[in-house]
Design an enzyme around this catalytic site. Structure first.
Site, PDB file in Angstrom:
ATOM      1  N   ALA A 134       0.847  -1.198   0.000  1.00  0.00           N
ATOM      2  CA  ALA A 134       0.000   0.000   0.000  1.00  0.00           C
ATOM      3  C   ALA A 134       0.878   1.242   0.000  1.00  0.00           C
ATOM      4  O   ALA A 134       1.261   1.746   1.060  1.00  0.00           O
ATOM      5  CB  ALA A 134      -0.930   0.006   1.211  1.00  0.00           C
ATOM      6  N   GLY A 135       1.227   1.702  -1.212  1.00  0.00           N
ATOM      7  CA  GLY A 135       2.029   2.907  -1.350  1.00  0.00           C
ATOM      8  C   GLY A 135       1.131   4.064  -1.751  1.00  0.00           C
ATOM      9  O   GLY A 135       0.469   4.679  -0.917  1.00  0.00           O
ATOM     10  N   GLY A 344      33.014  18.162 -14.080  1.00  0.00           N
ATOM     11  CA  GLY A 344      33.584  16.976 -13.442  1.00  0.00           C
ATOM     12  C   GLY A 344      33.592  17.043 -11.926  1.00  0.00           C
ATOM     13  O   GLY A 344      33.275  16.057 -11.251  1.00  0.00           O
ATOM     14  N   GLU A 367       5.533  11.567   0.262  1.00  0.00           N
ATOM     15  CA  GLU A 367       4.363  12.433   0.485  1.00  0.00           C
ATOM     16  C   GLU A 367       3.453  12.478  -0.751  1.00  0.00           C
ATOM     17  O   GLU A 367       2.774  13.466  -1.004  1.00  0.00           O
ATOM     18  CB  GLU A 367       4.795  13.861   0.855  1.00  0.00           C
ATOM     19  CG  GLU A 367       5.616  13.970   2.107  1.00  0.00           C
ATOM     20  CD  GLU A 367       4.774  13.879   3.362  1.00  0.00           C
ATOM     21  OE1 GLU A 367       3.541  13.791   3.245  1.00  0.00           O
ATOM     22  OE2 GLU A 367       5.349  13.876   4.454  1.00  0.00           O
ATOM     23  N   SER A 370       4.786  12.333  -7.907  1.00  0.00           N
ATOM     24  CA  SER A 370       4.391  13.387  -8.850  1.00  0.00           C
ATOM     25  C   SER A 370       3.098  13.006  -9.568  1.00  0.00           C
ATOM     26  O   SER A 370       2.253  13.876  -9.852  1.00  0.00           O
ATOM     27  CB  SER A 370       5.515  13.619  -9.868  1.00  0.00           C
ATOM     28  OG  SER A 370       6.662  14.166  -9.247  1.00  0.00           O
TER      29      SER A 370
END
Length: 387
Positions: A134-135, A344, A367, A370
């Site tokens: 459950a994300g 670099g 939270e 996107s």
């Protein structure tokens, strides 16, 4: 500054911002890279922050807080995150989604018992919603809570829990009625001292390495009936309100990372010489810097607008999602461009931009991803049309 400008801050807000900025330069900047490399939780600095009252910035003095605005809290998170996102997320998670549900949903007794030590910084607070299955689908919670007399018995697991190895207070969700789907999810206040409360191993993360992240396991864990937070079955509904505030904190954190990376890139571009002139004289570099300056300015407006709507007691779901989406994606853009400008050396740990880059990515995930933010925004603007 004119009184009607959106960026006007109160003297108290400016004072807090400046105090946090000095603190970050004095105590955090010298150790941030080393703590990141060793994946060390900044316990001493968190204790210092607690002594200053910063673990309870937006909460009433009655419950141990500083009784300041959400804007003040946002400014503090930004200043910390400009230097070290791990410090920023520790404060943001504790305040927004650790103590936040206690303040929004708790009874006076629960606030006195749990919010007060949290706001004072005597105890660290955390939040347990995400599970292995459950994300983004928080309604898919499998952790269960069965009422047995004067207590509930909780079984299940939570993952990716911020500050889990150091927090004392946790707010977690669990299913109390399997027949009601999302309407059967409730929330509970849990102490790490409860029997059956097990803290997993520390996650080895790409970024936020000085932030402590772990899995939690609950094995026949008894929780007093009075530790039910809000009403039974309204846990998910309550947590969605909490997440709005949490997203404002995450937006502030993301903006802080972007500003920190931009500042490093700007400073380097002015001093780095190539072809007998600073690289800042090259139009390509100027365009990079101009684009970032523009996006950061937009981020400021979005974050402060969401925070001020929250302070005004107005709905801010859409504004929180917009701020979180724009700034989290900005953090990735800013850190990527910063490394490109440094070349670099930007790819080495001699400069902080590679750390900022690693810290930025999770801001697009935690939270609410996107993708979830876009769904929230779409839902809100379509609701506005229908109404």
């Amino acid at each position: 500054m004119s009184s009607n400008l959106p960026f006007e801050f109160t003297p108290a807000e400016i004072g807090l911002r400046d105090d946090v900025r000095i603190f970050a330069d004095t105590y955090i900047r010298p150790v941030a890279a080393d703590m990141d490399a060793r994946s060390e939780f900044p316990l001493d600095n968190i204790r210092r922050m607690a002594q200053k009252g910063w673990m309870g910035i937006p909460f009433p003095k009655k419950f141990g807080g500083m009784e300041m605005t959400s804007v003040a809290y946002v400014l503090a998170v930004i200043e910390l995150s400009k230097v070290c996102a791990s410090h920023g997320i520790t404060l943001a998670a504790h305040t927004g989604i650790g103590c936040g549900p206690l303040w929004l949903l708790g009874t006076d007794g629960q606030k006195k018992q749990y919010l007060t030590p949290g706001a004072k910084g005597e105890k660290l607070a955390s939040f347990g919603l995400t599970e292995p299955g459950a994300g983004s689908d928080a309604g898919g919670t499998k952790t269960t809570a069965e009422l047995r007399g004067d207590h509930y018995v909780i079984n299940g697991s939570k993952i990716f829990i911020t500050s889990a190895g150091y927090a004392d207070i946790f707010v977690v969700t669990a299913v109390t009625d399997k027949t009601k789907g999302k309407g059967g999810i409730s929330s509970f206040i849990v102490e790490k001292s409860f029997p059956g409360f097990i803290v997993g191993k520390k996650e080895n993360k790409m970024g936020w390495r000085a932030s402590d992240t772990r899995m939690l396991h609950f094995e026949n864990m008894p929780v007093p009936k009075e530790n039910l937070l809000g009403r039974e079955g309204e846990g998910l509904k309550g947590f969605l309100k909490v997440l709005d505030g949490g997203r404002v904190g995450m937006a502030a954190l993301s903006l802080g990372i972007a500003i920190g990376a931009y500042d490093e890139a700007l400073k380097y571009a002015k001093k780095r010489m190539q072809f007998d002139k600073p690289i800042a004289d090259n139009q390509a570099i100027q365009f990079y810097l101009a684009d970032l300056a523009l996006a950061i300015e937009c981020g400021w407006h979005l974050v402060l607008h969401a925070a001020r709507k929250k302070d005004a007691g107005m709905p801010f779901t859409k504004e929180a999602a917009m701020a979180k989406l724009q700034t989290s994606e900005l953090a990735m853009q800013a850190t990527t461009k910063a490394i490109q400008i440094l070349g670099g050396v930007g790819y080495t740990s001699d400069y902080p931009v590679e750390r900022y880059f690693r810290d930025a990515k999770v801001c697009e995930i935690g939270e609410g991803t996107s993708e979830i933010q876009r769904l929230v925004i779409a839902r809100e603007i379509l609701r506005d049309i229908h109404e």
